[in-house]
Motif scaffolding. Structure first.
Motif, short mmCIF file in Angstrom:
data_model
loop_
_atom_site.label_atom_id
_atom_site.label_comp_id
_atom_site.label_asym_id
_atom_site.label_seq_id
_atom_site.Cartn_x
_atom_site.Cartn_y
_atom_site.Cartn_z
N GLU A 91 0.82 -1.21 0.00
CA GLU A 91 0.00 0.00 0.00
C GLU A 91 0.85 1.26 0.00
N ASP A 92 1.99 1.22 0.68
CA ASP A 92 2.84 2.40 0.76
C ASP A 92 3.40 2.81 -0.60
N LEU A 93 3.48 1.87 -1.54
CA LEU A 93 4.06 2.14 -2.85
C LEU A 93 3.02 2.52 -3.90
N LEU A 94 1.74 2.39 -3.56
CA LEU A 94 0.67 2.71 -4.50
C LEU A 94 0.28 4.18 -4.42
N VAL A 95 -0.15 4.74 -5.54
CA VAL A 95 -0.79 6.05 -5.53
C VAL A 95 -2.16 5.89 -4.87
N ARG A 96 -2.43 6.70 -3.86
CA ARG A 96 -3.68 6.56 -3.11
C ARG A 96 -4.51 7.83 -3.25
N LEU A 97 -5.78 7.65 -3.58
CA LEU A 97 -6.69 8.77 -3.74
C LEU A 97 -7.94 8.55 -2.90
N PRO A 98 -8.40 9.58 -2.22
CA PRO A 98 -9.67 9.44 -1.49
C PRO A 98 -10.84 9.51 -2.46
N THR A 99 -11.94 8.88 -2.10
CA THR A 99 -13.14 8.93 -2.92
C THR A 99 -14.35 8.92 -2.01
N SER A 100 -15.42 9.55 -2.47
CA SER A 100 -16.68 9.53 -1.73
C SER A 100 -17.75 8.74 -2.47
N ALA A 101 -17.35 8.09 -3.57
CA ALA A 101 -18.30 7.35 -4.40
C ALA A 101 -18.31 5.88 -4.02
N VAL A 238 9.53 -1.62 -7.93
CA VAL A 238 9.41 -2.64 -6.90
C VAL A 238 9.40 -4.03 -7.53
N VAL A 239 9.85 -5.01 -6.75
CA VAL A 239 9.75 -6.43 -7.10
C VAL A 239 8.92 -7.10 -6.01
N ILE A 240 7.88 -7.82 -6.41
CA ILE A 240 7.03 -8.51 -5.43
C ILE A 240 7.24 -10.01 -5.58
N LEU A 241 7.63 -10.65 -4.48
CA LEU A 241 7.90 -12.08 -4.46
C LEU A 241 7.15 -12.74 -3.30
N ASN A 242 6.93 -14.02 -3.43
CA ASN A 242 6.47 -14.79 -2.29
C ASN A 242 7.57 -14.83 -1.24
N MET A 283 1.56 -13.15 -2.55
CA MET A 283 2.02 -13.54 -3.88
C MET A 283 2.09 -15.06 -3.98
N VAL A 284 1.59 -15.61 -5.07
CA VAL A 284 1.64 -17.05 -5.30
C VAL A 284 3.09 -17.50 -5.41
N SER A 285 3.41 -18.62 -4.79
CA SER A 285 4.77 -19.13 -4.81
C SER A 285 5.24 -19.39 -6.23
N ASP A 286 6.52 -19.14 -6.49
CA ASP A 286 7.18 -19.34 -7.78
C ASP A 286 6.61 -18.42 -8.87
N ASN A 287 6.13 -17.25 -8.44
CA ASN A 287 5.72 -16.22 -9.37
C ASN A 287 6.37 -14.90 -8.96
N VAL A 288 6.47 -13.98 -9.89
CA VAL A 288 7.12 -12.71 -9.60
C VAL A 288 6.40 -11.59 -10.35
N TRP A 289 6.24 -10.45 -9.67
CA TRP A 289 5.67 -9.24 -10.25
C TRP A 289 6.74 -8.16 -10.21
N VAL A 290 7.01 -7.56 -11.34
CA VAL A 290 7.99 -6.47 -11.44
C VAL A 290 7.35 -5.33 -12.20
N GLY A 291 7.46 -4.12 -11.70
CA GLY A 291 6.87 -3.01 -12.43
C GLY A 291 6.90 -1.72 -11.64
N SER A 292 6.20 -0.74 -12.18
CA SER A 292 6.08 0.57 -11.54
C SER A 292 4.69 0.68 -10.93
N LEU A 293 4.61 0.44 -9.63
CA LEU A 293 3.32 0.56 -8.95
C LEU A 293 2.79 2.00 -9.04
#
Length: 348
Positions: A91-101, A238-242, A283-293
């Motif tokens: 969550e700390d790496l995501l762009v966060r926006l408030p919403t009332s909808a 960021v790199v997200i790993l199990n 994160m599911v084991s033996d999978n990897v997510w790499v990108g710009s959150l």
């Protein structure tokens, strides 16, 4: 006279100590109240303690979730605050926006064709094109409740610890799981690894071998994915790993038996190729997510943690029980799947 003089000096020393203590207290920064502390100090909670009829009290708490064990309550009760806790980072790496909808209207970028070019005077300027897919993402509820004895509910210290260490943690634990692996079918979030929210890294064992890379060396694949993000003009952040996969990498040794990422006695931050690594059981084991959150996705906060306390549930009044509920409302939208790479960590 000598005795009076000694007494005067003693009183003067005591007065100086009191003044110094007062000054130090005034200069000290105010401690941020924990979620539980906010709840038990709220006027509604005080009314709940005093009332004799049935009812409930609710309070929305919006400060950052932190480790709430140290110095936040006067006593600890066995069985109330023990347990294993995951550190939340995504969550700390995501762009966060408030919403009332109750739903988010958003667009996903499909293809950006950049036709920008040098143009001579009097010559037609080239036209670029961007295609989008519009969509509506509902705000989802993530919540749970427990029943506690009224005696526990009336004990401020134990109640603050209980709310901090169990109810809030439980909601945010589920939120992180959904942010990563939610399948998008209501009431689930559409997570980062849900189909359509990422670009497959596309590598097979044969493809890596053809590039003189090892299909079993996880470092090679992760480095290649980071490079692909940079080539697409979406530099990864960021790199997200199990968690188990991260520790497999952390314990990797070279041909001489030396740990590649640092000796066991050293403090090694979770970093690969200069990027922070989020090791999460979501994160599911033996999978990897790499990108710009920061570029790929947006977290929309409808309501932060909302805590409710009520004895109005069925049989609560007769049994002397109180229901404690923690709930959060949010949505996740992935606007740029091209800014993310995902797939098998050890492709076949």
């Amino acid at each position: 006279m000598e005795a009076i003089g000694i007494e005067q000096r003693t009183l003067a020393d005591r007065l100086l100590q009191l003044e110094q203590k007062s000054t130090a207290t005034d200069d000290a920064p105010a401690a941020t109240a924990t979620l539980g502390a906010q709840f038990v100090k709220d006027a509604g909670y005080a009314d709940f303690q005093k009332k004799t009829s049935r009812g409930s009290v609710g309070l929305e708490l919006k400060n950052t979730v932190t480790n709430a064990i140290a110095n936040t309550f006067s006593e600890r009760r066995p069985g109330v605050v023990e347990g294993a806790f995951r550190l939340f980072t995504i969550e700390d790496l995501l762009v966060r926006l408030p919403t009332s909808a109750n739903a988010i209207d958003w667009v996903r970028e499909n293809v950006f064709t950049n036709a920008a070019a040098e143009t001579a005077e009097g010559i037609q300027i080239p036209q670029s094109s961007i295609t989008f897919t519009p969509g509506t993402m509902p705000v989802q509820n993530i919540a749970h409740f427990v029943k506690v004895t009224r005696q526990l509910a009336m004990d401020n210290a134990a109640m603050a610890a209980y709310i901090n260490r169990r109810m809030v943690y439980g909601v945010n634990l589920r939120v992180e799981n959904q942010l990563v692996s939610g399948n998008g079918t209501s009431p689930n979030l559409s997570g980062l690894t849900n189909a359509g929210n990422f670009t497959a890294h596309g590598y097979t064992a044969a493809a890596l071998t053809a590039l003189n890379l090892s299909p079993t060396n996880r470092f090679d694949l992760i480095g290649k994915m980071i490079g692909d993000c940079a080539l697409a003009d979406y530099p990864a952040d960021v790199v997200i790993l199990n968690t188990a996969d991260w520790w497999t990498l952390r314990l990797t040794k070279d041909s001489q038996g030396r740990y590649i990422l640092g000796d066991p006695g050293s403090s090694v931050p979770p970093v690969l190729f200069g990027l922070p690594v989020v090791a999460s059981n979501a994160m599911v084991s033996d999978n990897v997510w790499v990108g710009s959150l920061a570029q790929a996705a947006t977290l929309h906060d409808r309501e932060q943690i909302v805590l409710d306390l009520s004895d109005s549930d069925e049989n609560n009044f007769q049994l002397g029980l109180v229901s404690v509920r923690a709930m959060r409302r949010l949505a996740l939208t992935v606007e740029k799947p091209a800014a993310a790479r995902y797939g098998d960590l050890t492709p076949a």
